[in-house]
Design a protein around this motif. Sequence first.
Motif, PDB file in Angstrom:
ATOM      1  N   ALA A 520      -5.905 -33.987  12.258  1.00 44.36           N
ATOM      2  CA  ALA A 520      -7.355 -34.236  12.215  1.00 44.36           C
ATOM      3  C   ALA A 520      -7.635 -35.677  12.607  1.00 44.36           C
ATOM      4  O   ALA A 520      -6.843 -36.589  12.295  1.00 44.36           O
ATOM      5  CB  ALA A 520      -7.914 -33.938  10.831  1.00 44.36           C
ATOM      6  N   GLY A 521      -8.750 -35.893  13.303  1.00 45.05           N
ATOM      7  CA  GLY A 521      -9.116 -37.242  13.706  1.00 45.05           C
ATOM      8  C   GLY A 521     -10.320 -37.244  14.614  1.00 45.05           C
ATOM      9  O   GLY A 521     -11.155 -36.319  14.590  1.00 45.05           O
ATOM     10  N   LEU A 522     -10.411 -38.288  15.460  1.00 48.60           N
ATOM     11  CA  LEU A 522     -11.526 -38.457  16.376  1.00 48.60           C
ATOM     12  C   LEU A 522     -11.006 -38.674  17.792  1.00 48.60           C
ATOM     13  O   LEU A 522      -9.904 -39.188  17.996  1.00 48.60           O
ATOM     14  CB  LEU A 522     -12.386 -39.651  15.960  1.00 48.60           C
ATOM     15  N   ALA A 523     -11.849 -38.286  18.761  1.00 49.83           N
ATOM     16  CA  ALA A 523     -11.517 -38.453  20.174  1.00 49.83           C
ATOM     17  C   ALA A 523     -12.660 -39.146  20.882  1.00 49.83           C
ATOM     18  O   ALA A 523     -13.843 -38.940  20.560  1.00 49.83           O
ATOM     19  CB  ALA A 523     -11.242 -37.113  20.830  1.00 49.83           C
ATOM     20  N   LEU A 524     -12.312 -39.990  21.845  1.00 53.75           N
ATOM     21  CA  LEU A 524     -13.286 -40.663  22.699  1.00 53.75           C
ATOM     22  C   LEU A 524     -13.024 -40.234  24.128  1.00 53.75           C
ATOM     23  O   LEU A 524     -11.917 -40.402  24.640  1.00 53.75           O
ATOM     24  CB  LEU A 524     -13.143 -42.182  22.561  1.00 53.75           C
ATOM     25  N   ASN A 525     -14.052 -39.667  24.767  1.00 50.89           N
ATOM     26  CA  ASN A 525     -13.918 -39.169  26.138  1.00 50.89           C
ATOM     27  C   ASN A 525     -14.922 -39.875  27.041  1.00 50.89           C
ATOM     28  O   ASN A 525     -16.128 -39.888  26.749  1.00 50.89           O
ATOM     29  CB  ASN A 525     -14.171 -37.654  26.188  1.00 50.89           C
ATOM     30  N   TRP A 526     -14.429 -40.431  28.126  1.00 49.31           N
ATOM     31  CA  TRP A 526     -15.314 -41.076  29.096  1.00 49.31           C
ATOM     32  C   TRP A 526     -14.918 -40.649  30.496  1.00 49.31           C
ATOM     33  O   TRP A 526     -13.740 -40.612  30.850  1.00 49.31           O
ATOM     34  CB  TRP A 526     -15.223 -42.600  28.980  1.00 49.31           C
ATOM     35  N   GLN A 527     -15.909 -40.295  31.294  1.00 51.27           N
ATOM     36  CA  GLN A 527     -15.673 -39.848  32.661  1.00 51.27           C
ATOM     37  C   GLN A 527     -16.614 -40.592  33.583  1.00 51.27           C
ATOM     38  O   GLN A 527     -17.844 -40.507  33.452  1.00 51.27           O
ATOM     39  CB  GLN A 527     -15.906 -38.338  32.793  1.00 51.27           C
ATOM     40  N   GLY A 528     -16.069 -41.343  34.533  1.00 50.02           N
ATOM     41  CA  GLY A 528     -16.871 -42.055  35.503  1.00 50.02           C
ATOM     42  C   GLY A 528     -16.732 -41.451  36.877  1.00 50.02           C
ATOM     43  O   GLY A 528     -16.114 -40.405  37.069  1.00 50.02           O
ATOM     44  N   THR A 529     -17.305 -42.124  37.885  1.00 48.71           N
ATOM     45  CA  THR A 529     -17.260 -41.604  39.246  1.00 48.71           C
ATOM     46  C   THR A 529     -15.843 -41.566  39.786  1.00 48.71           C
ATOM     47  O   THR A 529     -15.423 -40.586  40.386  1.00 48.71           O
ATOM     48  CB  THR A 529     -18.149 -42.457  40.166  1.00 48.71           C
ATOM     49  N   GLY A 530     -15.090 -42.646  39.559  1.00 59.24           N
ATOM     50  CA  GLY A 530     -13.729 -42.709  40.075  1.00 59.24           C
ATOM     51  C   GLY A 530     -12.710 -43.045  39.019  1.00 59.24           C
ATOM     52  O   GLY A 530     -11.624 -43.527  39.354  1.00 59.24           O
ATOM     53  N   ALA A 531     -13.039 -42.782  37.759  1.00 53.91           N
ATOM     54  CA  ALA A 531     -12.108 -43.129  36.690  1.00 53.91           C
ATOM     55  C   ALA A 531     -12.403 -42.278  35.459  1.00 53.91           C
ATOM     56  O   ALA A 531     -13.485 -41.690  35.317  1.00 53.91           O
ATOM     57  CB  ALA A 531     -12.215 -44.611  36.352  1.00 53.91           C
ATOM     58  N   TYR A 532     -11.431 -42.226  34.563  1.00 51.20           N
ATOM     59  CA  TYR A 532     -11.617 -41.521  33.295  1.00 51.20           C
ATOM     60  C   TYR A 532     -10.742 -42.184  32.236  1.00 51.20           C
ATOM     61  O   TYR A 532      -9.751 -42.872  32.542  1.00 51.20           O
ATOM     62  CB  TYR A 532     -11.242 -40.040  33.414  1.00 51.20           C
ATOM     63  N   ALA A 533     -11.106 -41.989  30.984  1.00 56.36           N
ATOM     64  CA  ALA A 533     -10.316 -42.513  29.865  1.00 56.36           C
ATOM     65  C   ALA A 533     -10.539 -41.615  28.660  1.00 56.36           C
ATOM     66  O   ALA A 533     -11.673 -41.193  28.389  1.00 56.36           O
ATOM     67  CB  ALA A 533     -10.707 -43.956  29.548  1.00 56.36           C
ATOM     68  N   GLN A 534      -9.449 -41.319  27.968  1.00 50.41           N
ATOM     69  CA  GLN A 534      -9.499 -40.519  26.751  1.00 50.41           C
ATOM     70  C   GLN A 534      -8.614 -41.176  25.707  1.00 50.41           C
ATOM     71  O   GLN A 534      -7.483 -41.558  25.994  1.00 50.41           O
ATOM     72  CB  GLN A 534      -9.020 -39.083  27.008  1.00 50.41           C
ATOM     73  N   ALA A 535      -9.139 -41.281  24.503  1.00 59.12           N
ATOM     74  CA  ALA A 535      -8.385 -41.880  23.400  1.00 59.12           C
ATOM     75  C   ALA A 535      -8.497 -40.965  22.189  1.00 59.12           C
ATOM     76  O   ALA A 535      -9.564 -40.408  21.917  1.00 59.12           O
ATOM     77  CB  ALA A 535      -8.894 -43.278  23.078  1.00 59.12           C
ATOM     78  N   ASP A 567      -5.037 -41.839  27.350  1.00 58.51           N
ATOM     79  CA  ASP A 567      -4.843 -41.233  28.661  1.00 58.51           C
ATOM     80  C   ASP A 567      -5.931 -41.757  29.580  1.00 58.51           C
ATOM     81  O   ASP A 567      -7.123 -41.529  29.334  1.00 58.51           O
ATOM     82  CB  ASP A 567      -4.914 -39.709  28.550  1.00 58.51           C
ATOM     83  N   ALA A 568      -5.552 -42.482  30.645  1.00 61.66           N
ATOM     84  CA  ALA A 568      -6.538 -43.080  31.546  1.00 61.66           C
ATOM     85  C   ALA A 568      -6.044 -42.986  32.975  1.00 61.66           C
ATOM     86  O   ALA A 568      -4.837 -42.922  33.243  1.00 61.66           O
ATOM     87  CB  ALA A 568      -6.801 -44.532  31.171  1.00 61.66           C
ATOM     88  N   GLY A 569      -7.002 -42.982  33.905  1.00 63.14           N
ATOM     89  CA  GLY A 569      -6.622 -42.880  35.300  1.00 63.14           C
ATOM     90  C   GLY A 569      -7.752 -43.229  36.231  1.00 63.14           C
ATOM     91  O   GLY A 569      -8.926 -43.330  35.826  1.00 63.14           O
ATOM     92  N   LEU A 570      -7.403 -43.402  37.502  1.00 66.52           N
ATOM     93  CA  LEU A 570      -8.351 -43.710  38.560  1.00 66.52           C
ATOM     94  C   LEU A 570      -8.217 -42.674  39.668  1.00 66.52           C
ATOM     95  O   LEU A 570      -7.170 -42.038  39.835  1.00 66.52           O
ATOM     96  CB  LEU A 570      -8.089 -45.104  39.142  1.00 66.52           C
ATOM     97  N   TYR A 571      -9.295 -42.509  40.443  1.00 68.19           N
ATOM     98  CA  TYR A 571      -9.295 -41.604  41.588  1.00 68.19           C
ATOM     99  C   TYR A 571      -9.702 -42.375  42.836  1.00 68.19           C
ATOM    100  O   TYR A 571     -10.733 -43.071  42.856  1.00 68.19           O
ATOM    101  CB  TYR A 571     -10.270 -40.448  41.384  1.00 68.19           C
ATOM    102  N   PHE A 572      -8.885 -42.260  43.877  1.00 69.36           N
ATOM    103  CA  PHE A 572      -9.224 -42.838  45.177  1.00 69.36           C
ATOM    104  C   PHE A 572      -9.147 -41.709  46.206  1.00 69.36           C
ATOM    105  O   PHE A 572      -8.124 -41.009  46.295  1.00 69.36           O
ATOM    106  CB  PHE A 572      -8.260 -43.958  45.550  1.00 69.36           C
ATOM    107  N   ASP A 573     -10.203 -41.550  46.956  1.00 72.21           N
ATOM    108  CA  ASP A 573     -10.291 -40.442  47.897  1.00 72.21           C
ATOM    109  C   ASP A 573     -10.609 -40.985  49.283  1.00 72.21           C
ATOM    110  O   ASP A 573     -11.560 -41.755  49.457  1.00 72.21           O
ATOM    111  CB  ASP A 573     -11.375 -39.462  47.444  1.00 72.21           C
ATOM    112  N   ARG A 574      -9.811 -40.576  50.269  1.00 73.25           N
ATOM    113  CA  ARG A 574     -10.024 -41.009  51.659  1.00 73.25           C
ATOM    114  C   ARG A 574     -10.072 -39.783  52.541  1.00 73.25           C
ATOM    115  O   ARG A 574      -9.183 -38.933  52.503  1.00 73.25           O
ATOM    116  CB  ARG A 574      -8.898 -41.932  52.111  1.00 73.25           C
TER     117      ARG A 574
END
Length: 842
Positions: A520-535, A567-574
């Motif tokens: 049991a606990g808490l989660a933080l979710n964020w989603q941007g245009t070219g990035a995301y982060a989850q804790a 868990d975090a990451g970036l997206y680059f698209d060409r």
Amino acid sequence: MRTLALTDPLVTMALPTPNRRNKIHALWMALAPALALYASGSQADALPNKNSAPSLYRCEANTGGTGWDCGAAPNATLVQGAISSKPAKGKRNNSKAERRGSQQIPVTQHLDWQLLASIPAAQQNEDCIRCGGRYFEPDFDASETSSNNINASAENSETTATGSVLSGDVLLTQGARRIQADQVIITTESESLELQGHVLIREPGVLLQSQAAVISRADQTANLSQAEFVLHNDFLHGRAEKLEQTGTQSLVLTDSAVSYCAPDAPSWELHADKLELDAEAGIGRAEGAKLKVKGTTVLSLPNMSFPVGDKRKSGVLWPSISNDSENGATIAVPLYANLAPNYDLLYTPMFMQDRGFHQTLAGRYLGNSTGQVELELGYIDNDDLGFAGGAVGENRWHINLTQKAQYNDNWSSEVQIARISDPNYLRDLDSGRVNSRYQDQLSQEGYLRYQAQYLEAQLSARKLQSTALDLNDTYASLPQLEVSYRSQNRLIEPILNVQWTDFSHSNDQAIQGERTYTNAGLALNWQGTGAYAQAQATFQDLSYKLDNTLPGIEDTSTASADRFILDAGLYFDRRTSNSRTTLNPTIYYVNNQSDDSLSTPLFDTRVRSAHSDAWFKPSLIIGHDRLLEENRVTAAIEINHITDSVVIDSRLAYLSFLDTPPAALFNTHTTYRYDELVGFNTEARWNSGFSASVDLIADAQSGTALNQFAEISWKPSADTLFSVGYSKVDTLIAPREQWHVSGAYRLSPEWRVLFAGNVDTRHNANLETLLGLEYDSCCWRVRIVHSQYQDVPDGLYYQTEIDWREEQQVQIEVVLKGLGGFGQAIDSTLNQLIRGFHEATR
């Protein structure tokens, strides 16, 4: 209540080759247009006077429904297809066709059959070469295919007291449907058409030819004499002295013959004194049926019945024949019973030369309350050969039950139960299937699941049965209840997972009991245009209530620990005009605190497989018997590259244990004995049929390769392929290093060689080899396959190579395309040993 029906047969039955649909009832589609041309109103008694100039007429029923109003039909054309104009024997000459231009159906080879010599090389495929030609029908004007207007043309016409007579190259058309004859007599009172001389009835995909025909609108019947027909898409042709349509969905052929071979030289034909096809009932019946190969009768059946179209029918199916060093010669003859649209049975008696008589009963049921249920029971009475761990003459059995249902939007269930009488059953009685030789456990499990917007609950049970004498049974989860909060991907949301399990064992003296796990606990979710982060930050709690405990193990034990995940990451698209490249760098951090106070058994806990996918999981172990310390970080970069000619998916990952895992559980897996690991996996697929894949795990500090897998495949055509692979896995109990090569190579349009081999280089032994030869003609196919594999005596799983025993197997398959054949079990062997081979008996 909705109507349920099973759509797939229990076994492959009389299936045609690809692109040859087994739908004989398309013949009705050829007769129906003839009736439709005539049934729109009364008869065409308003046709032009005798000796009028040839023209094409459009006729419509008059307002009173007593006759037709006909006039010149503008813009009604038939587009000539690119086919040979050479007239076949017995057909009319071209002079009239030339005089009518594009409105006349072009004269073709017999039954639209085009010989190979007249087909451009660029249009010749393998089927065309094997058959020495192809069916090629004329192209019709697409704008007229759905027209309801009826057009009529003839050289001469006259009105009689009983109706009308058209003569001299008569042509009736309605859209893409055509009727041709030398003469057509229309009788108004009896509402009939009498066609005489060179009768041709055509629509897309179907051609009927005869010398005479009578079509009656009143009783919906049609009679054709000396008839021939072809279904182009099904590659089916036939002939009959008399062809009679006795109803809208019933057809009777007298003195008939049908075949899927080329019409100019059929290798085999199915003859019948009387052949009745009932499309509505889905049944065909034949009297005096004879299967002739090269004109010689090889099978005679006074009376037989068979399914028409896609419907299923009870009866005897084609047998399966094989021979192996384990059981001797084996023949199985399946008996199928179609009891109802939603349930059926398949009984398969099988004679095994060295073991005796084996029986299998399989059934399927589809219901609203049960979903889809499949049950299979197998039994052999008095095994004459005996088995390891048992005596000669013992009874042996197996059961296999599967169930799957989606009751509504919330409730679903699934069950899979497989059980055998003894650990060696599959090796002894199912040795023809490759997977049965190496299967070490059978599962008996199922669940009932409830899903709502915020909640998911599942009640399940699981038990495993060992299939070797030296493998012990594991603990069973009987039952397990799990309740979880379903993520809504909101910025901040709760985490809750509670799992309660009752463990039991076949040994009554073994430790057994209950386990409760909570996260049991808490989660933080964020989603941007070219990035995301989850804790995630959670608290884990573990408690036991045990029976039969040993000294030093408490009846009740508890443990708790914290967990943090990032868990975090970036997206680059060409993107370019013909390519797209996506770059995805990610980082995954896990900090699991440990509580090593527990000494309870490992009921269902094990280390995950050594693949880089596991490095992105909350824990490197499966199960909840331990709260182990894991302080690790994984950095990775994923690349997806797509162009017009290739697709590439790659990932390079690096795993570092920031603190060396102290748990002995990780030391059971050689890979996790290292502090730093690097993993690389890639898969590339080219349009040319070439593909390659690599999966590698290595020690990041020394560069030593720990687990390796590589495979290269090439599939230049649908029936030719090659594959070469290498794998190396280091484990404490059974390390292995193997090479694999397999393929199917077409030597000529008719001949193909099939091969496969698995070599264990660590033991310098051939684990499996397969060599087969296939002859594939236009309408029949023969396969002979010999395979050799290593087996272990006494039903043991872990043995050295000096204890291995070589087994042999020979399988034969004969198929008459479109009719079926025997030996279909060979497909299972080929599909499992030849990588990328996915063919079914046709």
